[in-house]
Write a protein that holds these residues in place. Structure first.
Motif, PDB file in Angstrom:
ATOM      1  N   UNK A  86       0.856  -1.188   0.000  1.00  0.00           N
ATOM      2  CA  UNK A  86       0.000   0.000   0.000  1.00  0.00           C
ATOM      3  C   UNK A  86       0.891   1.236   0.000  1.00  0.00           C
ATOM      4  N   UNK A  87       0.836   1.982  -1.096  1.00  0.00           N
ATOM      5  CA  UNK A  87       1.666   3.176  -1.250  1.00  0.00           C
ATOM      6  C   UNK A  87       0.884   4.452  -0.994  1.00  0.00           C
ATOM      7  N   UNK A  88      -0.432   4.369  -1.071  1.00  0.00           N
ATOM      8  CA  UNK A  88      -1.280   5.537  -0.893  1.00  0.00           C
ATOM      9  C   UNK A  88      -2.733   5.130  -1.020  1.00  0.00           C
ATOM     10  N   UNK A  89      -3.624   6.108  -0.960  1.00  0.00           N
ATOM     11  CA  UNK A  89      -5.053   5.823  -0.983  1.00  0.00           C
ATOM     12  C   UNK A  89      -5.467   5.020  -2.209  1.00  0.00           C
ATOM     13  N   UNK A 104       6.917  -6.620   9.996  1.00  0.00           N
ATOM     14  CA  UNK A 104       5.807  -6.293   9.093  1.00  0.00           C
ATOM     15  C   UNK A 104       4.838  -7.452   8.931  1.00  0.00           C
ATOM     16  N   UNK A 105       5.283  -8.682   9.232  1.00  0.00           N
ATOM     17  CA  UNK A 105       4.392  -9.849   9.209  1.00  0.00           C
ATOM     18  C   UNK A 105       3.575  -9.845  10.493  1.00  0.00           C
ATOM     19  N   UNK A 106       2.351  -9.346  10.398  1.00  0.00           N
ATOM     20  CA  UNK A 106       1.543  -9.131  11.598  1.00  0.00           C
ATOM     21  C   UNK A 106       0.464 -10.189  11.820  1.00  0.00           C
ATOM     22  N   UNK A 107       0.061 -10.885  10.738  1.00  0.00           N
ATOM     23  CA  UNK A 107      -1.002 -11.885  10.876  1.00  0.00           C
ATOM     24  C   UNK A 107      -0.937 -12.859   9.710  1.00  0.00           C
ATOM     25  N   UNK A 108      -1.335 -14.121   9.927  1.00  0.00           N
ATOM     26  CA  UNK A 108      -1.285 -15.113   8.844  1.00  0.00           C
ATOM     27  C   UNK A 108      -2.176 -14.769   7.653  1.00  0.00           C
ATOM     28  N   UNK A 110      -2.772 -11.762   6.511  1.00  0.00           N
ATOM     29  CA  UNK A 110      -2.390 -10.441   5.993  1.00  0.00           C
ATOM     30  C   UNK A 110      -2.332 -10.463   4.468  1.00  0.00           C
ATOM     31  N   UNK A 111      -2.805  -9.397   3.820  1.00  0.00           N
ATOM     32  CA  UNK A 111      -2.842  -9.356   2.349  1.00  0.00           C
ATOM     33  C   UNK A 111      -1.945  -8.287   1.741  1.00  0.00           C
ATOM     34  N   UNK A 112      -1.355  -7.418   2.572  1.00  0.00           N
ATOM     35  CA  UNK A 112      -0.532  -6.339   2.033  1.00  0.00           C
ATOM     36  C   UNK A 112       0.423  -5.838   3.102  1.00  0.00           C
ATOM     37  N   UNK A 113       1.445  -5.109   2.639  1.00  0.00           N
ATOM     38  CA  UNK A 113       2.371  -4.436   3.531  1.00  0.00           C
ATOM     39  C   UNK A 113       2.275  -2.933   3.310  1.00  0.00           C
ATOM     40  N   UNK A 114       2.658  -2.177   4.326  1.00  0.00           N
ATOM     41  CA  UNK A 114       2.756  -0.732   4.191  1.00  0.00           C
ATOM     42  C   UNK A 114       4.118  -0.382   3.579  1.00  0.00           C
ATOM     43  N   UNK A 115       4.164   0.712   2.836  1.00  0.00           N
ATOM     44  CA  UNK A 115       5.418   1.122   2.198  1.00  0.00           C
ATOM     45  C   UNK A 115       6.531   1.303   3.218  1.00  0.00           C
TER      46      UNK A 115
END
Length: 201
Positions: A86-89, A104-108, A110-115
């Motif tokens: 996710x880079x922005x809105x 950054x691996x917060x949950x099994x 999870x579908x995306x990472x923050x920039x």
């Protein structure tokens, strides 16, 4: 007029499913988790980008880079394939490979990472993605502050790796090297990958 021609003229055009029609302001990054889109759909500038069939080169080059990175990866980092960032809105591309901070691996599920969690993104260029991989996506990654970007091109079946580093003063990437047979770097960490090993995959 032949019957075949009449049949072609009478055939109704295929309709897009309702979810594929964007709202006037475009889709948002969060929409990808609620829309019934095909796997590996990306969001670029508020528009959906669907994945095309991948070539053997694309698959092998991605695998080569993933395995090479894993051999040298420091303990506080992880390498991931085909996870969106996710880079922005209205920006949620899916790099072919990325290196993230372990936390950054917060949950099994999870579908995306923050920039802010991403250190390196890698794009393997395909014919249908040349414009995006060479121009728009690097621009978006740089503006989001991702420090390192690699672009991999197919040169007669061998990978050529274009290595870029972020210039924080301009929030744009500067080319720091072009690597043909061997990818040997000291940043973002010590890396040494024999690119000719793609022939054995």
């Amino acid at each position: 007029m032949t019957a075949g021609t009449r049949g072609e003229m009478d055939e109704a055009p295929q309709q897009l499913p309702g979810w594929a029609i964007p709202p006037s302001e475009g889709f948002t990054a969060a929409d990808l988790d609620r829309l019934p889109v095909p796997a590996h759909t990306q969001l670029i500038d508020g528009g959906l980008v669907f994945r095309s069939p991948q070539s053997a080169f694309h698959t092998c080059a991605s695998y080569l880079i993933v395995e090479g990175l894993r051999r040298h990866l420091p303990g506080h980092l992880r390498v991931r394939r085909e996870m969106s960032v996710i880079l922005g809105l209205r920006q949620r591309p899916e790099p072919d490979v990325c290196v993230i901070r372990a936390e950054a691996d917060r949950a099994p599920d999870q579908t995306a990472y923050e920039a802010s969690d991403v250190l390196l993104v890698v794009e393997v260029v395909s014919p249908d993605s040349e414009e995006r991989d060479r121009k728009r996506k690097p621009q978006l990654y740089a503006e989001a502050g991702i420090a390192h970007f690699w672009r991999i091109e197919n040169q007669s079946g061998r990978p050529t790796v274009y290595v870029y580093e972020l210039d924080p003063a301009t929030t744009s990437y500067a080319l720091t090297g072009i690597h043909h047979d061997r990818l040997k770097l000291s940043v973002p960490f010590e890396i040494d990958i024999d690119l000719t090993e793609i022939d054995a995959l």
